[in-house]
Design an enzyme around this catalytic site. Structure first.
Site, PDB file in Angstrom:
ATOM      1  N   ASP A 238     -23.468 -42.483  38.727  1.00  0.00           N
ATOM      2  CA  ASP A 238     -23.698 -42.584  37.287  1.00  0.00           C
ATOM      3  C   ASP A 238     -22.410 -42.460  36.486  1.00  0.00           C
ATOM      4  OD1 ASP A 238     -26.531 -42.631  37.559  1.00  0.00           O
ATOM      5  OD2 ASP A 238     -26.457 -40.474  37.949  1.00  0.00           O
TER       6      ASP A 238
ATOM      7  N   ASP B 283     -26.285 -37.697  36.630  1.00  0.00           N
ATOM      8  CA  ASP B 283     -25.572 -36.634  37.324  1.00  0.00           C
ATOM      9  C   ASP B 283     -24.729 -37.085  38.511  1.00  0.00           C
ATOM     10  OD1 ASP B 283     -27.771 -37.266  38.938  1.00  0.00           O
ATOM     11  OD2 ASP B 283     -27.647 -35.328  39.919  1.00  0.00           O
TER      12      ASP B 283
ATOM     13  N   CYS C 216     -22.572  -8.794  36.612  1.00  0.00           N
ATOM     14  CA  CYS C 216     -21.794  -9.708  37.451  1.00  0.00           C
ATOM     15  C   CYS C 216     -20.358  -9.209  37.557  1.00  0.00           C
ATOM     16  CB  CYS C 216     -21.761 -11.110  36.842  1.00  0.00           C
ATOM     17  SG  CYS C 216     -23.362 -11.830  36.571  1.00  0.00           S
TER      18      CYS C 216
ATOM     19  N   ASP D 235     -31.165 -41.047  34.521  1.00  0.00           N
ATOM     20  CA  ASP D 235     -31.088 -41.256  35.956  1.00  0.00           C
ATOM     21  C   ASP D 235     -32.251 -40.461  36.540  1.00  0.00           C
ATOM     22  OD1 ASP D 235     -30.025 -41.708  38.586  1.00  0.00           O
ATOM     23  OD2 ASP D 235     -29.247 -39.659  38.507  1.00  0.00           O
TER      24      ASP D 235
ATOM     25  N   CYS E 165     -22.718 -11.709  32.922  1.00  0.00           N
ATOM     26  CA  CYS E 165     -22.977 -10.443  32.243  1.00  0.00           C
ATOM     27  C   CYS E 165     -22.148  -9.326  32.846  1.00  0.00           C
ATOM     28  CB  CYS E 165     -24.459 -10.089  32.319  1.00  0.00           C
ATOM     29  SG  CYS E 165     -24.975  -9.645  33.982  1.00  0.00           S
TER      30      CYS E 165
END
Lengths: 51, 735
Positions: B629, B625, B49, B451, B46
């Site tokens: 995987d 993740d 930031c 997972d 935004c």
């Protein structure tokens, strides 16, 4: 009839002007960061980019 | 440093914690005494930031300009003098954002150039269309105009249309030529033919002083086609830019110690086996290496899926991707970066990607079947009309009409438009789509494999209640100085505050420091001296009080059970496949309501299980993740990764969701299914349109302009149908 020719010339001229304006905007990076530009408008301390 | 809220001031985006340090020095470019660095910033969302980051970086010594592009999350910094670039990334991580230097040798310039070129062509085509119509249209409504005026107006149209078509048609002509050179026919061949023939015959007619010219048809055709091309190019560029940003997050610089003992930051790709590297606390290892000195804790979660860090030992082999948590380590590189485990996984991904590319560019496949028939129809029309005694011009005009009216515009727009609208809608929900064609695959999935660590659960340990607030506050003063996941969990529970004096890290054991003049210790049970304990516990002791114990757990995502139920209601079967131990996997499965689960699965057996399911005809959607995987994600029919996933896994996935909720998985499938029906409707409509339009054009009842208008109308219908997707309410809408 000749008035039509002026009209056409004027329309073409405007189109070329619009195209030039668009190319200028594109070159100067105005389409680079649409999301940031929207937020910068709300930011009091923002200064133009120093390049 | 004053206490500033970490991350986005709006608090809508969680701060990026656990960011991994990497020296940006090798990526600085120098020109004319000015140094420049591009940094990928994560977590900025935004105006707050924007201001926070630009202000903080702008205040560093010698910084001339700091500008954050919020659209692609890149910060461009330029400075004069000897500023250590590390201070820039440290400033960013100190503010609560993720930061990684972008390799300047890794540009997305070709994508940007293509998009820009198409945008310019689109604007030129639009302006030309309007102006040619201004000139050409009056003639259609004034049949009694004299021949000289008519020819003048035709020449005026030609003046605009010929240069415009030549310029705007280039992308199509180039693609058509390269396709013909490979001995194939793509969409662009009939498009190019239609444009060139329409212009050529119009010029011929104008020279002859004939009644009709069709310059307007050719530019209008190009204008509508360019809309589809531009949207498609934009989606591709965004996907590529995001992938590039993710790649930058992988460690790409390392500290090398040369023969004289001097440290130097170099690119990871320049490391040779046998070289000695320095791995400071918080750094991620870029190459496979062996520990030769120092003591520390290693976080191997990304490599093995195990949450708890292990103590390092002399001679230990570490895989690329491991994170050094506490002390500095000296390691000897065992393999170049291109041969490390990370790179092996990357290669596996590429293999998987190639399998998926069979689905790519549905539109092109449609074109391959469709284009020859269009050509045949146009040729038949030409020959047929000649045989029935028409003039060559008339026969040619009918043939051009056929080419224009059957122009695969609607087919060309059918898929990309739906993909753009769906991607935009997913983006609003914090889901990022890596490629448009992924929707097609996600929509057809019938089996979901989750997972556990980091996917079904949140991945980071969470403090279990049962502690006193006073103990927590004291322990947090030590924990704030440590990068250990347990320490971070304590800080997360305690919030911001002060740090104890004379902090000392004891690698592999804990942290000690002085609180109000008393010695305090936070660490393993032996370190604190509290007797027997468990590895998933952290002990805190302060002089004069009995040790207290903090317990942690990897908590399941709050809406996991609801999401699993929703998936089952949607007709998908759900399975849990994890590398973690039986007890924990079973408990998580029970909590989430998953009946089919497998524990202690190795990465290869995950991929093999998937392969086996897919040979049985199941279309598997993998949600995972970890590095373990990645192969499964790449090999699956479709895949989704959470935002906290290891980079290779994110790169391997079709889409990435952010935030703590798992509902995104069900949302993605819902939207993908809707998108698929919209696409099918569009293709069906396009087929129907051609079914009606081709006979009309063959019979010679349409002129090229009518053909261009009909073609535009069909494109408009397809566009509106795609837009229908953005409005439709879905169950589980977050707002």
């Amino acid at each position: 009839m000749s008035v039509l020719l002026y009209m056409i010339a004027a329309a073409l001229g405007l189109a070329i002007l619009a195209l030039a304006g668009f190319l200028w905007a594109l070159r100067s990076g105005q389409f680079e960061d649409p999301a940031g530009a929207a937020w910068r408008a709300l930011n009091d301390e923002d200064h133009p980019a120093r390049e | 440093m004053s206490v500033v809220a970490a991350g986005c001031p709006s608090r809508l985006t969680p701060p990026e914690t656990g960011s991994v340090a990497s020296n940006p020095a090798p990526f600085v470019t120098e020109r004319g005494g000015r140094s420049a660095l591009d940094i990928v910033v994560r977590g900025a969302s935004c105006g707050g930031c924007l201001a926070k980051i630009e202000k903080a970086v702008g205040q560093l010594d010698g910084v001339q300009s700091a500008r954050l592009n919020l659209s692609n999350g890149r910060l461009h910094v330029e400075w004069i003098g000897k500023l250590d670039p590390r201070r820039i990334t440290d400033t960013l991580t100190g503010l609560g954002y993720g930061a990684a230097a972008l390799d300047p040798g890794n540009p997305d310039k070709t994508y940007a150039r293509t998009e820009r070129r198409l945008l310019i062509a689109l604007v030129v085509a639009g302006l030309a269309t309007v102006n040619v119509m201004v000139v050409a249209e009056p003639l259609w409504f004034s049949p009694d105009v004299d021949a000289a005026t008519r020819t003048l107006f035709h020449w005026l149209s030609a003046l605009i249309a010929i240069p415009a078509s030549a310029f705007c048609g280039l992308p199509f002509f180039e693609s058509a030529i390269s396709s013909l050179q490979r001995g194939r026919l793509n969409m662009d061949v009939p498009i190019s033919l239609a444009v060139i023939l329409a212009i050529g015959l119009s010029v011929y007619e104008t020279i002859r002083g004939g009644e009709h010219a069709y310059f307007d048809a050719s530019v209008m055709l190009l204008f509508f086609l360019l809309i589809g091309r531009f949207l498609d190019a934009r989606l591709r560029r965004r996907a590529y830019a995001a992938a590039n940003a993710l790649a930058a997050m992988q460690t790409s610089s390392v500290t090398r110690i040369d023969g004289k003992g001097a440290a130097e930051a170099v690119k990871a790709s320049d490391i040779k086996p046998g070289e000695i590297l320095l791995l400071t606390a918080g750094e991620r290892l870029a190459v496979d290496a062996e520990v030769i000195g120092g003591e520390s804790d290693i976080d191997q979660r990304l490599v093995t899926g195990e949450v708890e860090p292990v103590a390092s030992f002399q001679g230990q082999t570490l895989h690329a991707g491991a994170i050094n948590l506490s002390g500095a380590l000296r390691v000897r590189a065992l393999a170049p970066a291109s041969r490390s485990l990370m790179a092996d996984v990357s290669r596996l991904l590429e293999a998987g990607e190639q399998k998926k590319s069979a689905y790519r560019r549905i539109a092109d496949k449609a074109a391959e079947a469709y284009v020859p028939q269009v050509h045949a129809a146009a040729l038949l029309a030409f020959i047929g009309w000649l045989l029935f005694g028409a003039t060559v011009e008339h026969a040619a005009f009918v043939a051009i009409t056929v080419l224009i009216i059957t122009c695969p515009c609607a087919i060309g727009l059918a898929a990309p438009l739906v993909q753009v609208v769906a991607a935009g809608r997913l983006f609003q929900r914090g889901v990022f789509l890596a490629s448009g064609d992924a929707l097609e695959r996600i929509a057809t999935a019938d089996h979901v494999i989750f997972d556990k660590t980091g996917t079904l659960t949140l991945g980071d340990p969470v403090l279990v209640s049962g502690y006193s607030p006073g103990d927590l506050e004291l322990a947090a003063r030590l924990a704030r100085a440590s990068r250990h996941p347990f320490s971070r969990a304590i800080v997360a529970a305690a919030g911001t505050g002060s740090i104890a004096a004379s902090i000392k890290e004891h690698p592999g054991r804990g942290v000690s420091g002085m609180i109000d003049g008393r010695l305090a210790r936070l660490g393993s049970v032996d370190f604190v001296g509290a007797g027997a304990g468990h590895s998933s516990e952290l002990w805190f002791a302060i002089e004069g009080s009995a040790p207290v114990c903090f317990r942690f757990e990897d908590r399941i995502r709050p809406d996991a059970a609801a999401t699993v139920r929703r998936l089952q209601q949607m007709g998908l079967s759900v399975e849990l496949l994890s590398g973690d131990g039986h007890e924990r996997v079973g408990a998580a499965a029970a909590e989430a309501g998953i009946t089919v689960w497998t524990a202690a699965a190795a990465p290869m057996s995950k991929a093999a299980h998937l392969e086996e399911l897919q040979t049985r005809g199941r279309r598997v959607l993998m949600v995972g993740d970890g590095l373990n995987d990645a192969a499964a994600l790449a090999g699956a029919h479709a895949s989704i990764a959470p935002g906290g996933a290891v980079d290779v896994s994110r790169l391997a996935s079709d889409c990435v969701f952010s935030g703590e909720t798992l509902a995104a998985v069900a949302d993605v499938i819902t939207i993908a299914r809707q998108a698929r029906s919209r696409m099918r409707e569009n293709f069906a409509f396009a087929a129907l349109y051609n079914f009606v339009a081709i006979p009309v054009a063959l019979a010679g009842w349409a002129t090229p302009l009518v053909a261009a208008a009909a073609m535009s109308a069909s494109s408009a219908v397809v566009t509106l149908n795609a837009l229908r997707l953005s409005g439709a309410g879905t169950p589980g809408d977050p707002r």
